[in-house]
Scaffold this motif. Sequence first.
Motif, PDB file in Angstrom:
ATOM      1  N   THR A  76      -0.710 -10.770 -13.491  1.00 35.02           N
ATOM      2  CA  THR A  76       0.267  -9.727 -13.188  1.00 35.02           C
ATOM      3  C   THR A  76       0.296  -9.512 -11.688  1.00 35.02           C
ATOM      4  OG1 THR A  76      -0.233  -8.638 -15.285  1.00 35.02           O
ATOM      5  CG2 THR A  76       1.004  -7.355 -13.673  1.00 35.02           C
ATOM      6  N   MET A  77       1.474  -9.349 -11.154  1.00 31.20           N
ATOM      7  CA  MET A  77       1.641  -9.004  -9.738  1.00 31.20           C
ATOM      8  C   MET A  77       2.562  -7.799  -9.647  1.00 31.20           C
ATOM      9  SD  MET A  77       1.979 -12.752  -7.929  1.00 31.20           S
ATOM     10  CE  MET A  77       1.600 -12.117  -6.277  1.00 31.20           C
ATOM     11  N   GLY A  78       2.462  -7.104  -8.537  1.00 32.72           N
ATOM     12  CA  GLY A  78       3.310  -5.934  -8.418  1.00 32.72           C
ATOM     13  C   GLY A  78       3.236  -5.279  -7.060  1.00 32.72           C
ATOM     14  N   TRP A  79       3.806  -4.095  -7.018  1.00 33.09           N
ATOM     15  CA  TRP A  79       3.884  -3.318  -5.785  1.00 33.09           C
ATOM     16  C   TRP A  79       3.474  -1.882  -6.041  1.00 33.09           C
ATOM     17  CZ3 TRP A  79       5.022  -5.741  -1.272  1.00 33.09           C
ATOM     18  CH2 TRP A  79       5.618  -7.010  -1.361  1.00 33.09           C
ATOM     19  N   TYR A  80       2.689  -1.359  -5.120  1.00 38.83           N
ATOM     20  CA  TYR A  80       2.368   0.050  -5.053  1.00 38.83           C
ATOM     21  C   TYR A  80       2.835   0.556  -3.688  1.00 38.83           C
ATOM     22  CZ  TYR A  80      -0.684  -0.065  -9.174  1.00 38.83           C
ATOM     23  OH  TYR A  80      -1.180  -0.169 -10.452  1.00 38.83           O
ATOM     24  N   PRO A 108      15.100   8.504   2.304  1.00 42.58           N
ATOM     25  CA  PRO A 108      13.977   8.832   3.196  1.00 42.58           C
ATOM     26  C   PRO A 108      12.651   9.005   2.453  1.00 42.58           C
ATOM     27  CG  PRO A 108      15.920  10.033   3.871  1.00 42.58           C
ATOM     28  CD  PRO A 108      16.273   9.341   2.586  1.00 42.58           C
ATOM     29  N   GLU A 109      12.701   9.488   1.223  1.00 43.88           N
ATOM     30  CA  GLU A 109      11.461   9.673   0.465  1.00 43.88           C
ATOM     31  C   GLU A 109      10.853   8.359  -0.007  1.00 43.88           C
ATOM     32  OE1 GLU A 109      14.443  11.174  -0.057  1.00 43.88           O
ATOM     33  OE2 GLU A 109      14.816  11.445  -2.221  1.00 43.88           O
ATOM     34  N   ASP A 110      11.538   7.246   0.198  1.00 49.35           N
ATOM     35  CA  ASP A 110      10.955   5.939  -0.082  1.00 49.35           C
ATOM     36  C   ASP A 110      10.070   5.459   1.064  1.00 49.35           C
ATOM     37  OD1 ASP A 110      14.092   5.032  -1.552  1.00 49.35           O
ATOM     38  OD2 ASP A 110      12.252   5.570  -2.615  1.00 49.35           O
ATOM     39  N   THR A 111      10.065   6.197   2.154  1.00 47.73           N
ATOM     40  CA  THR A 111       9.224   5.825   3.290  1.00 47.73           C
ATOM     41  C   THR A 111       7.762   5.823   2.878  1.00 47.73           C
ATOM     42  OG1 THR A 111      10.787   6.678   4.933  1.00 47.73           O
ATOM     43  CG2 THR A 111       8.460   6.529   5.589  1.00 47.73           C
ATOM     44  N   ALA A 112       7.089   4.701   3.111  1.00 47.36           N
ATOM     45  CA  ALA A 112       5.699   4.539   2.692  1.00 47.36           C
ATOM     46  C   ALA A 112       5.200   3.178   3.161  1.00 47.36           C
ATOM     47  CB  ALA A 112       5.576   4.629   1.173  1.00 47.36           C
ATOM     48  N   VAL A 113       3.908   2.994   3.022  1.00 47.77           N
ATOM     49  CA  VAL A 113       3.338   1.658   3.132  1.00 47.77           C
ATOM     50  C   VAL A 113       3.369   1.046   1.733  1.00 47.77           C
ATOM     51  CG1 VAL A 113       1.327   0.267   3.731  1.00 47.77           C
ATOM     52  CG2 VAL A 113       1.871   2.321   5.065  1.00 47.77           C
ATOM     53  N   TYR A 114       3.941  -0.130   1.638  1.00 48.83           N
ATOM     54  CA  TYR A 114       4.070  -0.822   0.361  1.00 48.83           C
ATOM     55  C   TYR A 114       3.008  -1.913   0.284  1.00 48.83           C
ATOM     56  CZ  TYR A 114       8.361   1.646  -0.699  1.00 48.83           C
ATOM     57  OH  TYR A 114       9.273   2.631  -1.007  1.00 48.83           O
ATOM     58  N   TYR A 115       2.249  -1.872  -0.799  1.00 52.54           N
ATOM     59  CA  TYR A 115       1.136  -2.794  -0.985  1.00 52.54           C
ATOM     60  C   TYR A 115       1.428  -3.756  -2.134  1.00 52.54           C
ATOM     61  CZ  TYR A 115      -1.598   0.432   1.871  1.00 52.54           C
ATOM     62  OH  TYR A 115      -2.068   1.224   2.889  1.00 52.54           O
ATOM     63  N   CYS A 116       1.184  -5.013  -1.877  1.00 51.37           N
ATOM     64  CA  CYS A 116       1.234  -6.005  -2.934  1.00 51.37           C
ATOM     65  C   CYS A 116      -0.067  -5.946  -3.725  1.00 51.37           C
ATOM     66  CB  CYS A 116       1.430  -7.384  -2.319  1.00 51.37           C
ATOM     67  SG  CYS A 116       1.592  -8.715  -3.514  1.00 51.37           S
ATOM     68  N   TRP A 117       0.033  -6.194  -5.007  1.00 48.47           N
ATOM     69  CA  TRP A 117      -1.124  -6.079  -5.905  1.00 48.47           C
ATOM     70  C   TRP A 117      -1.091  -7.248  -6.874  1.00 48.47           C
ATOM     71  CZ3 TRP A 117      -0.877  -5.554 -11.228  1.00 48.47           C
ATOM     72  CH2 TRP A 117      -2.030  -5.131 -11.890  1.00 48.47           C
ATOM     73  N   GLY A 118      -2.265  -7.748  -7.185  1.00 48.13           N
ATOM     74  CA  GLY A 118      -2.344  -8.827  -8.155  1.00 48.13           C
ATOM     75  C   GLY A 118      -3.562  -8.664  -9.040  1.00 48.13           C
ATOM     76  N   MET A 119      -3.421  -9.082 -10.280  1.00 49.22           N
ATOM     77  CA  MET A 119      -4.534  -8.980 -11.218  1.00 49.22           C
ATOM     78  C   MET A 119      -4.800 -10.327 -11.858  1.00 49.22           C
ATOM     79  SD  MET A 119      -5.089  -6.504 -14.499  1.00 49.22           S
ATOM     80  CE  MET A 119      -3.752  -7.222 -15.448  1.00 49.22           C
ATOM     81  N   ILE A 120      -6.047 -10.741 -11.729  1.00 48.57           N
ATOM     82  CA  ILE A 120      -6.564 -11.893 -12.476  1.00 48.57           C
ATOM     83  C   ILE A 120      -7.744 -11.325 -13.242  1.00 48.57           C
ATOM     84  CG2 ILE A 120      -7.484 -14.231 -12.342  1.00 48.57           C
ATOM     85  CD1 ILE A 120      -6.226 -14.361  -9.505  1.00 48.57           C
ATOM     86  N   VAL A 121      -7.517 -11.036 -14.496  1.00 50.94           N
ATOM     87  CA  VAL A 121      -8.489 -10.295 -15.286  1.00 50.94           C
ATOM     88  C   VAL A 121      -9.896 -10.867 -15.120  1.00 50.94           C
ATOM     89  CG1 VAL A 121      -9.099  -9.584 -17.616  1.00 50.94           C
ATOM     90  CG2 VAL A 121      -6.702  -9.666 -16.940  1.00 50.94           C
ATOM     91  N   ASP A 149     -10.345  -8.910 -12.328  1.00 55.43           N
ATOM     92  CA  ASP A 149     -10.314  -8.518 -10.915  1.00 55.43           C
ATOM     93  C   ASP A 149      -8.901  -8.169 -10.462  1.00 55.43           C
ATOM     94  OD1 ASP A 149     -12.584 -11.214 -10.495  1.00 55.43           O
ATOM     95  OD2 ASP A 149     -13.101  -9.078 -10.539  1.00 55.43           O
ATOM     96  N   THR A 150      -8.846  -7.303  -9.446  1.00 60.00           N
ATOM     97  CA  THR A 150      -7.580  -6.957  -8.813  1.00 60.00           C
ATOM     98  C   THR A 150      -7.669  -7.225  -7.325  1.00 60.00           C
ATOM     99  OG1 THR A 150      -8.233  -4.655  -8.529  1.00 60.00           O
ATOM    100  CG2 THR A 150      -7.007  -5.201 -10.523  1.00 60.00           C
ATOM    101  N   TYR A 151      -6.528  -7.470  -6.727  1.00 60.01           N
ATOM    102  CA  TYR A 151      -6.460  -7.836  -5.327  1.00 60.01           C
ATOM    103  C   TYR A 151      -5.324  -7.065  -4.677  1.00 60.01           C
ATOM    104  CZ  TYR A 151      -9.263 -11.653  -7.103  1.00 60.01           C
ATOM    105  OH  TYR A 151     -10.251 -12.382  -7.713  1.00 60.01           O
ATOM    106  N   TRP A 152      -5.517  -6.748  -3.398  1.00 62.63           N
ATOM    107  CA  TRP A 152      -4.530  -5.987  -2.646  1.00 62.63           C
ATOM    108  C   TRP A 152      -4.164  -6.698  -1.356  1.00 62.63           C
ATOM    109  CZ3 TRP A 152      -2.374  -1.592  -4.573  1.00 62.63           C
ATOM    110  CH2 TRP A 152      -3.026  -0.975  -5.634  1.00 62.63           C
TER     111      TRP A 152
END
Length: 115
Positions: free
Chosen positions: A33-37, A87-100, A102-105
């Motif tokens: 799984t990959m995604g964004w926070y 404007p409320e979307d302003t943020a630092v966007y982090y990529c995220w990945g999961m290889i069960v 473990d998770t990675y950022w």
Amino acid sequence: QVQLMESGGGLVQAGGSLRLSCAASGYRFSIDTMGWYRQAPGKQRELVAKITNTGRTNYAGSLKGRFTISRDGARNTVYLQMNSLKPEDTAVYYCWGMIVPDTYWGQGTQVTVSS
């Protein structure tokens, strides 16, 4: 060691669009799984969207319709198309990945939306 590298952040006016990309390296199989926070100043990190290696997606309810996540599974690359930015979307966007199990950022990419 799995590494995630984001690109595509920047400054955009309200109503505009940005496309974020995240490429994974160090793993030759398909990441589960990959995604964004994202994390805005003074707030907790929150889920934006996730996508599995079978294409199943999960969005934060308030963002679905404006944001679209996709991935190139063969290359372990994930994208986030962001439209009608506020404007409320302003943020630092982090990529995220999961290889069960473990998770990675990634290191994060700044998105700033001006009013």
